[in-house]
Enzyme design. Structure first.
Site, mmCIF file in Angstrom:
data_model
loop_
_atom_site.group_PDB
_atom_site.id
_atom_site.type_symbol
_atom_site.label_atom_id
_atom_site.label_comp_id
_atom_site.label_asym_id
_atom_site.label_seq_id
_atom_site.Cartn_x
_atom_site.Cartn_y
_atom_site.Cartn_z
ATOM 1 N N GLU A 280 -16.320 0.639 -5.645
ATOM 2 C CA GLU A 280 -14.980 0.677 -5.525
ATOM 3 C C GLU A 280 -14.331 1.863 -5.766
ATOM 4 O OE1 GLU A 280 -13.271 -1.906 -4.822
ATOM 5 O OE2 GLU A 280 -15.157 -3.104 -4.623
ATOM 6 N N TRP A 283 -14.544 3.467 -2.464
ATOM 7 C CA TRP A 283 -13.598 3.007 -1.156
ATOM 8 C C TRP A 283 -12.505 4.186 -1.451
ATOM 9 C CZ3 TRP A 283 -13.081 0.073 2.815
ATOM 10 C CH2 TRP A 283 -14.056 -0.896 2.822
ATOM 11 N N TRP A 311 5.362 -7.295 16.471
ATOM 12 C CA TRP A 311 5.278 -7.777 15.254
ATOM 13 C C TRP A 311 7.003 -8.086 15.086
ATOM 14 C CZ3 TRP A 311 1.590 -6.829 12.077
ATOM 15 C CH2 TRP A 311 0.626 -5.737 12.362
ATOM 16 N N ASN A 346 -5.960 -6.365 -7.329
ATOM 17 C CA ASN A 346 -6.494 -6.204 -5.949
ATOM 18 C C ASN A 346 -6.545 -7.257 -5.050
ATOM 19 O OD1 ASN A 346 -7.629 -4.534 -3.764
ATOM 20 N ND2 ASN A 346 -9.410 -5.702 -4.342
ATOM 21 N N TRP A 364 2.822 -4.192 9.125
ATOM 22 C CA TRP A 364 2.417 -3.736 7.945
ATOM 23 C C TRP A 364 2.982 -2.465 7.174
ATOM 24 C CZ3 TRP A 364 0.222 1.064 7.623
ATOM 25 C CH2 TRP A 364 -0.177 1.988 8.844
ATOM 26 N N TRP A 387 -3.750 -1.245 3.634
ATOM 27 C CA TRP A 387 -2.806 -1.843 4.699
ATOM 28 C C TRP A 387 -3.164 -1.904 5.809
ATOM 29 C CZ3 TRP A 387 0.932 -5.225 4.203
ATOM 30 C CH2 TRP A 387 1.636 -5.299 2.766
HETATM 31 C C1 LIG Z 1 -2.395 -3.612 0.665
HETATM 32 C C2 LIG Z 1 -3.095 -2.839 -0.464
HETATM 33 C C3 LIG Z 1 -2.633 -1.498 -0.888
HETATM 34 C C4 LIG Z 1 -2.989 -0.652 -1.975
HETATM 35 N N1 LIG Z 1 -2.473 0.537 -2.176
HETATM 36 C C5 LIG Z 1 -3.352 0.948 -3.207
HETATM 37 C C6 LIG Z 1 -2.572 2.222 -3.822
HETATM 38 O O1 LIG Z 1 -1.372 2.636 -3.141
HETATM 39 N N2 LIG Z 1 -2.986 3.207 -4.396
HETATM 40 C C7 LIG Z 1 -4.371 2.802 -4.948
HETATM 41 O O2 LIG Z 1 -4.845 3.425 -5.791
HETATM 42 N N3 LIG Z 1 -5.060 1.618 -4.401
HETATM 43 C C8 LIG Z 1 -4.515 0.876 -3.739
HETATM 44 N N4 LIG Z 1 -5.111 -0.322 -3.299
HETATM 45 C C9 LIG Z 1 -6.619 -0.717 -3.759
HETATM 46 C C10 LIG Z 1 -6.696 -1.357 -4.860
HETATM 47 O O3 LIG Z 1 -5.946 -2.674 -4.767
HETATM 48 C C11 LIG Z 1 -6.238 -0.798 -6.035
HETATM 49 O O4 LIG Z 1 -7.042 0.675 -6.125
HETATM 50 C C12 LIG Z 1 -6.802 -1.634 -7.575
HETATM 51 O O5 LIG Z 1 -6.289 -2.696 -7.251
HETATM 52 C C13 LIG Z 1 -6.238 -0.593 -8.450
HETATM 53 O O6 LIG Z 1 -6.639 -1.507 -9.732
HETATM 54 P P1 LIG Z 1 -7.617 -1.035 -10.812
HETATM 55 O O7 LIG Z 1 -7.630 0.312 -11.168
HETATM 56 O O8 LIG Z 1 -7.796 -2.048 -11.886
HETATM 57 O O9 LIG Z 1 -9.155 -1.115 -9.715
HETATM 58 P P2 LIG Z 1 -10.741 -1.288 -10.271
HETATM 59 O O10 LIG Z 1 -11.218 -2.570 -9.701
HETATM 60 O O11 LIG Z 1 -10.916 -1.241 -11.591
HETATM 61 O O12 LIG Z 1 -11.261 -0.242 -9.423
HETATM 62 C C14 LIG Z 1 -11.557 0.915 -9.984
HETATM 63 C C15 LIG Z 1 -11.033 2.219 -8.843
HETATM 64 O O13 LIG Z 1 -11.450 2.287 -7.756
HETATM 65 C C16 LIG Z 1 -10.553 2.407 -6.748
HETATM 66 N N5 LIG Z 1 -10.138 1.487 -5.705
HETATM 67 C C17 LIG Z 1 -10.620 0.239 -6.101
HETATM 68 N N6 LIG Z 1 -10.394 -0.607 -4.934
HETATM 69 C C18 LIG Z 1 -10.168 0.148 -3.934
HETATM 70 C C19 LIG Z 1 -9.622 -0.069 -2.686
HETATM 71 N N7 LIG Z 1 -9.586 -0.970 -2.069
HETATM 72 N N8 LIG Z 1 -9.087 1.237 -2.020
HETATM 73 C C20 LIG Z 1 -9.210 2.323 -2.519
HETATM 74 N N9 LIG Z 1 -9.435 2.665 -3.890
HETATM 75 C C21 LIG Z 1 -9.853 1.558 -4.510
HETATM 76 C C22 LIG Z 1 -9.313 2.832 -7.425
HETATM 77 O O14 LIG Z 1 -9.073 4.176 -7.748
HETATM 78 C C23 LIG Z 1 -9.435 1.957 -8.741
HETATM 79 O O15 LIG Z 1 -8.817 2.461 -9.682
HETATM 80 C C24 LIG Z 1 -4.416 -1.222 -2.324
HETATM 81 C C25 LIG Z 1 -4.862 -2.449 -1.739
HETATM 82 C C26 LIG Z 1 -4.397 -3.307 -0.855
HETATM 83 C C27 LIG Z 1 -4.933 -4.379 -0.630
#
Ligand SMILES: Cc1cc2nc3c(=O)[nH]c(=O)nc-3n(C[C@H](O)[C@H](O)[C@H](O)COP(=O)(O)OP(=O)(O)OC[C@H]3O[C@@H](n4cnc5c(N)ncnc54)[C@H](O)[C@@H]3O)c2cc1C
Length: 488
Positions: A280, A283, A311, A346, A364, A387
């Protein structure tokens, strides 16, 4: 220019609001007495102005940082290309340092500032403070960037260098004299606290700042890591780190998180969870690579064919989605979590974005804009890449025909309904069987739960089956017209 001990070194804090593991700050400290500054640059940000939720976070994070710097942080508001060279000249600073940022507008601005400072004979130190691998470090063998996550990550992990060890926080800091520097403003004068009618209802859940970030990592390692791989999908579970706003504002570096995991690596039963959590984090790295090599990521479909996608413009549906009034409980729960807490789980982010871009067939970019304003972790790279991924327009996208069904997703990932009931209390009395699809519930069940659809809770704004079909048809028309275009 004076000797290192009496010359002034300006460190420009940006997305690195911390003292520990801050490479550019550590370098600055070797170059002179520290003049730490923060500039709220709304001039160069143009259409990337930070949203209300992020402003709230930033205010509190800067307050914490200033406290750690014993009140020495100087605040500025305006065009950094004007403020920084002027400040450096007026203070006679020999060094200016910052950690690199990767948003296109920041790259453009920082390049210009660097040139100006160098012309004035000032040493400019820039470092990597926020990525495990900078975009240009992970490339295909032909030198082009990856457009697909899996090879990007395996290249980074297997062939790239291992993330460096975190740097300790400075034991002591010698500050530049506490003069009244020109144009300094108070934190309050940055006007970061919300201007609209929005207030974060769940403020106590968050602790912006470096200490809060470190406490959150410790909490996650003890309470959320075990079981992360599976349970991270369940929004009512503790198995997500909630580190995203801390990482976005750089209150903690990904290197610190990566290395904190090593304290758990002696427990083989956690191997899968640790591996999954690192994926993650990767990502996030991939999103930054996408943004760096596709500066239009926040606005331009990575797959050009979507430029002609039909759209729909539907202001009422967009508003219902934003306000959590779609009548689809799992979607509404997510949108209300976002509004109330500045965060959304997420899995639920994936469901609500699929619902908007596919079931409602709304562009989107409308959804990304709303997230940008409401998320405390709003991040140009992660938000735009995610997105594009969900809506199918991205380079490495979920296939367009993958349309999340919010009813089956709710049943599967919120099996006891705890998350949905928390945010959609008006249907809390429904039995689990009908919680995610109240429109299908028998009349006596609805009556027993005190629900009148369309009055106490909305009737669904779209039929899930029909709207799914509509999206799939539009997608196949797009492909057909492209094929016809190629053939003609
Ligand atoms: C439509 C959409 C919009 C999003 N917008 C953002 C946003 O603006 N900012 C943001 O930080 N994340 C975004 N995310 C990715 C992800 O949802 C969040 O990073 C995550 O939910 C944050 O919660 P957490 O720190 O508990 O995640 P955890 O599951 O604990 O993950 C740890 C860290 O990994 C990174 N991470 C995890 N999943 C992703 C992912 N899919 N893409 C990129 N990095 C990831 C984040 O930095 C996160 O803090 C988005 C996802 C979607 C589907």
């Amino acid at each position: 220019m004076g000797s290192a001990s009496n010359s002034i070194a300006i460190h420009w804090f940006r997305q690195d609001l911390r003292l520990s593991d801050n490479p550019a700050l550590s370098s600055a400290l070797k170059s002179g007495r520290l003049l730490p500054i923060y500039i709220l640059d709304e001039v160069n940000a143009e259409d990337a102005q930070i949203g209300d939720a992020s402003r709230w976070w930033l205010h509190h994070s800067l307050m914490e940082l200033n406290r750690s710097l014993k009140g020495n942080l100087r605040f500025y508001r305006g065009d950094a290309t004007r403020i920084l060279p002027k400040l450096a000249a007026e203070t006679g600073a020999g060094t200016v340092s910052w950690n690199r940022c990767y948003e296109p507008w920041r790259i453009k601005r920082d390049t210009a500032i660097k040139e100006m400072l160098k012309e004035d004979g000032i040493t400019v130190i820039t470092e990597n403070g926020s990525l495990l691998w900078e975009p240009w470090e992970i490339l295909k063998s032909d030198g082009s960037p990856y457009r697909v996550f899996t090879p990007f990550y395996s290249q980074g992990r297997l062939n790239g260098r291992l993330p460096r060890e975190p740097i300790a926080a400075p034991a002591s800091i010698s500050f530049a004299p506490a003069d009244k520097y020109p144009e300094t403003v108070d934190l309050a004068e940055l006007n970061l606290l919300p201007r609209s009618n929005w207030t974060l209802k769940r403020e106590p859940d968050w602790h912006p700042g470096e200490a809060g970030a470190q406490a959150q990592v410790r909490y996650f390692l003890e309470n959320g890591l075990n079981g992360y791989k599976i349970r991270r999908n369940f929004p009512a579970a503790e198995n997500r780190s909630r580190l995203s706003p801390h990482l976005h504002f750089g209150e903690l570096s990904p290197h610190q998180v990566w290395h904190a995991l090593s304290f758990k690596e002696h427990m083989p039963e956690l191997d899968d969870d640790i591996g999954n959590f690192k994926t993650e984090l990767a990502w996030r790295e991939f999103s930054y690579s996408l943004l760096f090599f596709n500066p239009g990521l926040s606005n331009v479909n990575l797959q050009q064919k979507f430029d002609s996608f039909p759209w729909r413009s539907d202001a009422a549906a967009l508003e219902a989605w934003q306000e959590g009034r779609t009548g689809i409980p799992f979607v509404d729960a997510g949108m209300r979590e976002l509004w109330q807490s500045g965060y959304m789980h997420n899995r639920v982010r994936m469901i609500v974005s699929s619902f908007l871009s596919k079931n409602l067939m709304i562009d989107w970019r409308e959804g990304a804009r709303w997230f940008w304003d409401c998320l405390v972790d709003a991040d140009l790279a992660n938000n735009s890449a995610s997105w594009q991924w969900v809506s199918g327009t991205g380079a490495d996208a979920a296939p367009y025909f993958r349309i999340f069904n919010p009813v089956t997703q709710g049943t599967r990932f919120d099996p006891n309904g705890d998350y949905t009931r928390k945010y959609v209390p008006e249907i809390a009395a429904l039995p689990n069987k009908w919680l995610f699809n109240p429109w299908e519930a028998p009349t006596d069940i609805l009556e027993g739960a005190g629900i009148v659809l369309g009055q106490t809770y909305p009737a669904p704004i779209v039929d899930l089956k029909t709207s799914r079909r509509r999206a799939l048809d539009a997608f196949s028309d797009l492909n057909d017209s492209r094929k016809a275009g190629v053939a003609s």
